[in-house]
Design a protein around this motif. Structure first.
Motif, PDB file in Angstrom:
ATOM      1  N   GLN A   6       1.066  -1.141   0.307  1.00 41.40           N
ATOM      2  CA  GLN A   6       0.079  -0.033   0.081  1.00 41.40           C
ATOM      3  C   GLN A   6       0.689   1.164  -0.341  1.00 41.40           C
ATOM      4  N   ILE A   7       1.974   1.200   0.912  1.00 43.66           N
ATOM      5  CA  ILE A   7       2.823   2.390   0.740  1.00 43.66           C
ATOM      6  C   ILE A   7       3.630   2.571  -0.187  1.00 43.66           C
ATOM      7  N   TRP A   8       4.270   1.506  -0.966  1.00 36.58           N
ATOM      8  CA  TRP A   8       4.713   1.824  -2.366  1.00 36.58           C
ATOM      9  C   TRP A   8       3.862   2.006  -3.456  1.00 36.58           C
ATOM     10  N   ASP A   9       2.366   1.752  -3.282  1.00 36.57           N
ATOM     11  CA  ASP A   9       1.232   2.179  -4.019  1.00 36.57           C
ATOM     12  C   ASP A   9       0.893   3.604  -4.076  1.00 36.57           C
ATOM     13  N   PHE A  10       1.216   3.813  -2.721  1.00 39.89           N
ATOM     14  CA  PHE A  10       0.511   5.286  -2.431  1.00 39.89           C
ATOM     15  C   PHE A  10       1.456   6.106  -3.665  1.00 39.89           C
ATOM     16  N   PHE A  11       3.041   5.822  -3.002  1.00 35.53           N
ATOM     17  CA  PHE A  11       4.292   6.596  -3.600  1.00 35.53           C
ATOM     18  C   PHE A  11       4.023   6.268  -4.966  1.00 35.53           C
ATOM     19  N   ALA A  12       3.831   5.717  -5.876  1.00 41.54           N
ATOM     20  CA  ALA A  12       3.609   5.246  -7.235  1.00 41.54           C
ATOM     21  C   ALA A  12       2.590   5.896  -7.740  1.00 41.54           C
ATOM     22  N   LEU A  21       2.697  18.444  -6.520  1.00 43.58           N
ATOM     23  CA  LEU A  21       2.531  19.756  -6.752  1.00 43.58           C
ATOM     24  C   LEU A  21       1.737  21.271  -6.751  1.00 43.58           C
ATOM     25  N   CYS A  22       0.151  20.568  -6.410  1.00 42.89           N
ATOM     26  CA  CYS A  22      -0.786  21.848  -4.954  1.00 42.89           C
ATOM     27  C   CYS A  22      -0.383  22.865  -4.676  1.00 42.89           C
ATOM     28  N   THR A  23       0.324  21.402  -3.763  1.00 42.26           N
ATOM     29  CA  THR A  23       0.655  22.176  -2.199  1.00 42.26           C
ATOM     30  C   THR A  23       1.718  22.762  -2.241  1.00 42.26           C
ATOM     31  N   LEU A  24       3.308  22.169  -3.157  1.00 47.07           N
ATOM     32  CA  LEU A  24       4.196  23.582  -3.937  1.00 47.07           C
ATOM     33  C   LEU A  24       3.677  25.001  -4.230  1.00 47.07           C
ATOM     34  N   ALA A  25       2.926  24.283  -5.618  1.00 43.55           N
ATOM     35  CA  ALA A  25       2.458  25.911  -5.699  1.00 43.55           C
ATOM     36  C   ALA A  25       1.952  26.696  -4.821  1.00 43.55           C
ATOM     37  N   SER A  61      10.354  32.860   7.517  1.00 47.75           N
ATOM     38  CA  SER A  61      11.588  33.639   7.587  1.00 47.75           C
ATOM     39  C   SER A  61      12.545  33.000   6.163  1.00 47.75           C
ATOM     40  N   LYS A  62      12.394  31.294   6.237  1.00 51.10           N
ATOM     41  CA  LYS A  62      13.824  31.228   5.261  1.00 51.10           C
ATOM     42  C   LYS A  62      12.608  29.722   4.775  1.00 51.10           C
ATOM     43  N   MET A  63      11.792  29.972   4.558  1.00 51.53           N
ATOM     44  CA  MET A  63      10.601  29.105   3.853  1.00 51.53           C
ATOM     45  C   MET A  63      11.347  28.273   3.008  1.00 51.53           C
ATOM     46  N   TYR A  64      11.125  28.884   2.096  1.00 47.28           N
ATOM     47  CA  TYR A  64      11.987  27.972   1.229  1.00 47.28           C
ATOM     48  C   TYR A  64      13.468  26.683   1.165  1.00 47.28           C
ATOM     49  N   TYR A  65      13.651  26.819   2.951  1.00 43.85           N
ATOM     50  CA  TYR A  65      15.332  25.902   2.925  1.00 43.85           C
ATOM     51  C   TYR A  65      14.547  25.116   4.411  1.00 43.85           C
ATOM     52  N   SER A  66      13.115  25.467   4.708  1.00 46.52           N
ATOM     53  CA  SER A  66      12.277  24.816   5.595  1.00 46.52           C
ATOM     54  C   SER A  66      12.369  22.869   5.788  1.00 46.52           C
ATOM     55  N   TRP A  67      13.064  22.605   7.035  1.00 47.97           N
ATOM     56  CA  TRP A  67      11.828  21.223   7.019  1.00 47.97           C
ATOM     57  C   TRP A  67      10.840  20.339   6.378  1.00 47.97           C
ATOM     58  N   TRP A  68      10.134  21.307   6.450  1.00 50.39           N
ATOM     59  CA  TRP A  68       8.942  21.073   5.410  1.00 50.39           C
ATOM     60  C   TRP A  68       8.733  21.294   4.012  1.00 50.39           C
ATOM     61  N   PHE A  69       8.837  22.310   3.965  1.00 54.12           N
ATOM     62  CA  PHE A  69       9.083  22.878   2.262  1.00 54.12           C
ATOM     63  C   PHE A  69      10.366  21.454   1.483  1.00 54.12           C
ATOM     64  N   LEU A  70      11.504  21.793   2.218  1.00 55.41           N
ATOM     65  CA  LEU A  70      12.653  20.520   1.778  1.00 55.41           C
ATOM     66  C   LEU A  70      11.563  19.447   1.905  1.00 55.41           C
ATOM     67  N   GLY A  71      11.072  18.693   2.187  1.00 56.61           N
ATOM     68  CA  GLY A  71      10.248  18.121   2.565  1.00 56.61           C
ATOM     69  C   GLY A  71       9.049  17.470   1.580  1.00 56.61           C
ATOM     70  N   LEU A  72       9.177  18.335   1.650  1.00 58.36           N
ATOM     71  CA  LEU A  72       8.022  18.808   0.027  1.00 58.36           C
ATOM     72  C   LEU A  72       8.743  17.721  -1.832  1.00 58.36           C
ATOM     73  N   LEU A  76       7.794  14.750  -3.312  1.00 54.96           N
ATOM     74  CA  LEU A  76       8.200  14.675  -4.804  1.00 54.96           C
ATOM     75  C   LEU A  76       8.878  14.178  -5.510  1.00 54.96           C
ATOM     76  N   SER A  77      10.368  13.817  -4.601  1.00 52.82           N
ATOM     77  CA  SER A  77      11.444  13.447  -5.542  1.00 52.82           C
ATOM     78  C   SER A  77      11.098  11.738  -5.295  1.00 52.82           C
ATOM     79  N   ALA A  78      10.743  10.841  -4.293  1.00 56.56           N
ATOM     80  CA  ALA A  78      10.805   9.808  -4.019  1.00 56.56           C
ATOM     81  C   ALA A  78       9.126   9.117  -4.728  1.00 56.56           C
ATOM     82  N   ASN A  79       7.805   9.605  -4.926  1.00 61.53           N
ATOM     83  CA  ASN A  79       7.053  10.285  -6.030  1.00 61.53           C
ATOM     84  C   ASN A  79       7.573   9.618  -6.749  1.00 61.53           C
ATOM     85  N   LEU A  80       8.271  10.318  -7.386  1.00 57.29           N
ATOM     86  CA  LEU A  80       9.030  10.797  -8.705  1.00 57.29           C
ATOM     87  C   LEU A  80       9.564   8.912  -9.570  1.00 57.29           C
TER      88      LEU A  80
END
Ligand code: HEM
Lengths: 443, 280
Positions: A6-12, A21-25, A61-72, A76-80
């Protein structure tokens, strides 16, 4: 195992891709509204304590380097990666399989398919004619026998275009890789070097710590060129690289034209005007020349030549000196003073001496210094993306068959084609071949 | 002849072309369609000469540079790309009524460039950072993308106006191409825009790297272009892999264009950053 599946399917899943993509945007908007990289006090002042704490917790204040943004981005990478692992084998089979092996009845069922039947008294097309028909239409048919022993010509084009989408997806990972390599093996910093001085260290833009260059860089001169309306036209610094006490090379840099040495790049980025002056004095009698940096309204001496000089007055536009009044004395002769435009040379005749004097305001050149070994990986990723997009959208996997069989004094010709996308343009190509055959076959 | 006169003529001719396309839609007179296309093409030619002349004029002023460097010049170029991208679409799909929803963008862009008091029309010298050939590559690629997205939004509007067979539909919409066709062109136009936007972001990054040593600095304009890019990427996926088509795609094409407009225009006035167009 089921959970793992299930986890695999979720990531695939593409659902996850759309979500990510929506969340990143949407979240990326935050960093364009909340100013980035300000000190904590700034946020307290502008947003109040409560909101500032919220900003702090979520690293806005430095959101593009924050844990959660990098996490997103990681998501995306894991998904790809997982999505590609899931799909690539199937695509690979579509590309490498023997695509020509199709039975006559299946050819007839294709959306693009046409059958001609010639009767006994009509001479059928020969194999050679069939081949020529396809060749004339730009295909390279290979002849084979199908399972019933009938003649079948098959040709395909653009099967590798099926990889286009995967190149695009891979390119995103390559770009991320380049960014990570740059982050861990490179640095960004800056340095102000006053004219005639040299620097062996720069200041990291991350934390203001110093970074050793491993060589020295000297600013020989700095100049600003202006347009008639007073706008700056170009900033230029003449820089010399010095290694182990030896001058390696000299280059004049401008904005958009940096200097590069040992993987470190120096970009023209700013400047600072000083209240000091750079004098270059040439003794016309023997050609001796020397350069001095002299503070405003301070007297200076060139011992060997018994020359004393200084700037007694100056006119400036903002921070920029336009002309300065020089005081010059040689030996016991009376002193001379003159107004000189900035960065011009004038000859002073003083008693028995004759000296060419040039004077300019002293500047420091502001250099942006960067080492980024990852940038070539990023560029490679960019190229791969453009290539992949081109393949994905402008190329398609086209297949064409021409099947020839004889039975009971009549012969049958089947033309069939299939394409994985851009059906419209393929259909018109197909129709051209159809017309061609119509002309050659009488039924 | 000065470039400003030619660009003035362009504005009027785009208006005329737009009116002709609307008239074609209302009166269903095929001859009008020919005129509309011809006028669009003439306007585009005049504009091409106008832009070229402005380029020449900048050299005569001793500050020669491609006319792509401030808000005014970029809006003019935007109109130019809309017109040519539209003409190509018209030629490819052989449907003229789309002009009534595409050419207004070209006219409005020119009208804004000509009449707005916010933006200066003078040819000004380039600050050092803008003196790069990457500037041309960057602006051209971005604007081809933006133009495609504008037209895709126009097509999205057409789609939404057209009702399904059987439903009561306004008489104008009956003259639109079939929904299936509209949906297909909207998608293709977005794909086309997406490729150019990707190239635009990449050329921008290369340029930034050659000027500052940082290919990406999360400046608001960069970030907004990426937001737009994410948006279109997700639209393509929703369509290709989840089978979204029709109304959702039409809506997304319109929202996407709003994001484009914000990237292009809103950022300059509402947010601060590196890009210089706002100051023009
Ligand atoms: C910014 C990120 C991404 C970009 C730019 C991108 C780009 C693309 C493009 C251009 C296509 C071709 C669409 C078409 O042919 O209409 C595509 C297809 C596809 N993408 Fe992505 N993609 C991204 C992220 C992802 C992710 C995270 C997934 C993970 C599941 C994914 C899964 C797919 C799939 C399954 C297809 C269809 C492939 C096929 O032809 O069978 N994409 N993508």
């Amino acid at each position: 195992m089921n959970v793992l599946n299930q986890i695999w399917d979720f990531f695939a899943s593409v659902k996850l891709a759309i979500f990510t993509l929506c969340t990143l945007a949407v979240t990326s908007i935050i960093g364009t509204v909340v100013p980035q990289g300000e000190p904590a006090a700034y946020y307290v002042q502008n947003y109040g304590i409560k909101l500032a704490r919220f900003i702090d917790v979520l690293d806005f204040s430095k959101m593009y380097y924050s844990w959660w943004f990098l996490g997103l981005l990681g998501l995306l990478s894991a998904n790809l990666i997982i999505c590609s692992i899931e799909r690539l084998p199937r695509v690979w089979r579509l590309i490498t399989a023997d695509n020509g092996d199709v039975a006559a009845e299946n050819l007839k069922k294709m959306t693009l398919s046409r059958t001609w039947t010639t009767t006994a008294d009509q001479p059928p097309l020969s194999g050679d004619q069939c081949r020529k028909l396809l060749e004339e239409a730009g295909w390279k048919p290979a002849a084979r026998k199908d399972r019933q022993g009938n003649l079948l010509f098959f040709s395909q084009k653009g099967r590798w275009s099926r990889l286009g989408v995967y190149f695009v997806h891979l390119s995103i990972l390559v770009i991320f890789l380049g960014a990570i390599v740059g982050h861990f093996t490179g640095f960004k910093g800056s340095i102000m070097i006053p004219e005639l001085n040299l620097a062996e260290k720069i200041f990291s833009s991350k934390n203001q710590s110093t970074i050793d260059l491993g060589f020295a860089i000297r600013c020989n001169s700095f100049a600003i060129d202006f347009y008639k309306n007073g706008m700056p036209k170009e900033y230029q610094s003449s820089l010399t690289v010095i290694e182990d006490g030896k001058e390696v090379f000299t280059k004049t840099i401008e904005v958009n034209s940096p200097l590069q040495y040992r993987g470190i790049t120096f970009y023209q980025s700013s400047y600072q005007g000083y209240k000091d002056f750079i004098f270059t004095i040439t003794d016309e009698s023997d050609g001796d020349a020397k350069t001095f940096s002299v503070p405003f309204q301070k007297q200076f001496t060139w011992q060997d030549k018994q020359v004393r000089f200084g700037v007694v007055n100056a006119e400036a536009l903002g921070q920029r000196v336009t002309r300065s009044k020089i005081w010059f004395k040689y030996g016991d002769s009376p002193a001379v003073s003159k107004w000189l435009d900035d960065n011009t040379t004038e000859v002073f005749d003083v008693g028995t001496g004759r000296f060419a004097v040039s004077v300019k305001q002293m500047y420091a050149t502001g250099l942006q210094v960067a080492k980024d070994p990852g940038v070539w990986i990023v560029y490679l990723g960019c190229l791969l993306m453009l290539l992949g997009l081109y393949m994905a959208f402008f190329m398609s996997h086209k297949k064409i068959w021409l099947h020839f069989s004889e039975k009971n004094h009549s012969s049958e010709l089947i033309l069939a084609g299939s394409v994985n996308k851009n059906r419209f343009s393929f259909t018109s190509q197909f129709e051209k071949i159809e017309e061609h055959i119509d002309k050659n076959v009488t039924t | 002849m000065e470039s400003s006169q030619l660009l003035g003529i362009t504005t009027l001719t785009y208006l005329l072309a737009t009116l002709l396309y609307v008239a074609l839609l209302v009166f269903k007179a095929p001859q009008l369609g020919k005129f509309a296309t011809v006028f669009t093409f003439i306007a585009w030619l005049v504009q091409t000469v106008g832009i070229g002349l402005r380029w020449v004029e900048s050299y005569q002023l001793g500050i020669g540079h491609a006319p792509l460097t401030n808000m005014y010049e970029s809006v003019v170029f935007f109109a130019w790309t809309i017109a040519i991208v539209y003409l190509i679409i018209e030629w490819k799909v052989k449907t003229k009524v789309i002009g009534a929803f595409a050419m207004p963008f070209a006219f409005l862009a020119m009208a804004y460039a000509s009449f707005s008091t916010d933006i200066s029309k003078t040819i000004s010298p380039l600050v050092p950072a803008l003196q790069s050939n990457w500037l041309i590559a960057h602006v051209v690629t971005c604007f081809v993308g933006y133009a495609a997205f504008a037209i895709a939004a126009g097509l999205g509007v057409m789609y939404l106006l057209k009702k399904d067979d059987g439903e009561k539909t306004s008489f104008l919409a009956t003259r639109f191409p079939e929904k299936r066709v509209l949906d297909d062109i909207t998608h293709k136009t977005m794909v086309f825009g997406f490729i150019w936007l990707s190239a635009g972001i990449i050329t921008g990054a290369v340029w930034a790297n050659s000027a500052w040593g940082t290919y990406w600095s999360w400046d608001p304009k960069e970030t907004w272009s990426l937001i737009t890019w994410f948006f279109y990427a997700l639209t393509l996926h929703a369509r290709y892999t989840r089978g979204w088509a029709g109304k959702p795609i039409a809506l997304l094409s319109i929202f996407g264009f709003i994001s484009v407009l914000f990237t292009y225009y809103g950022v300059n006035f509402l947010l601060s950053g590196l890009h210089s167009y706002g100051s023009g």
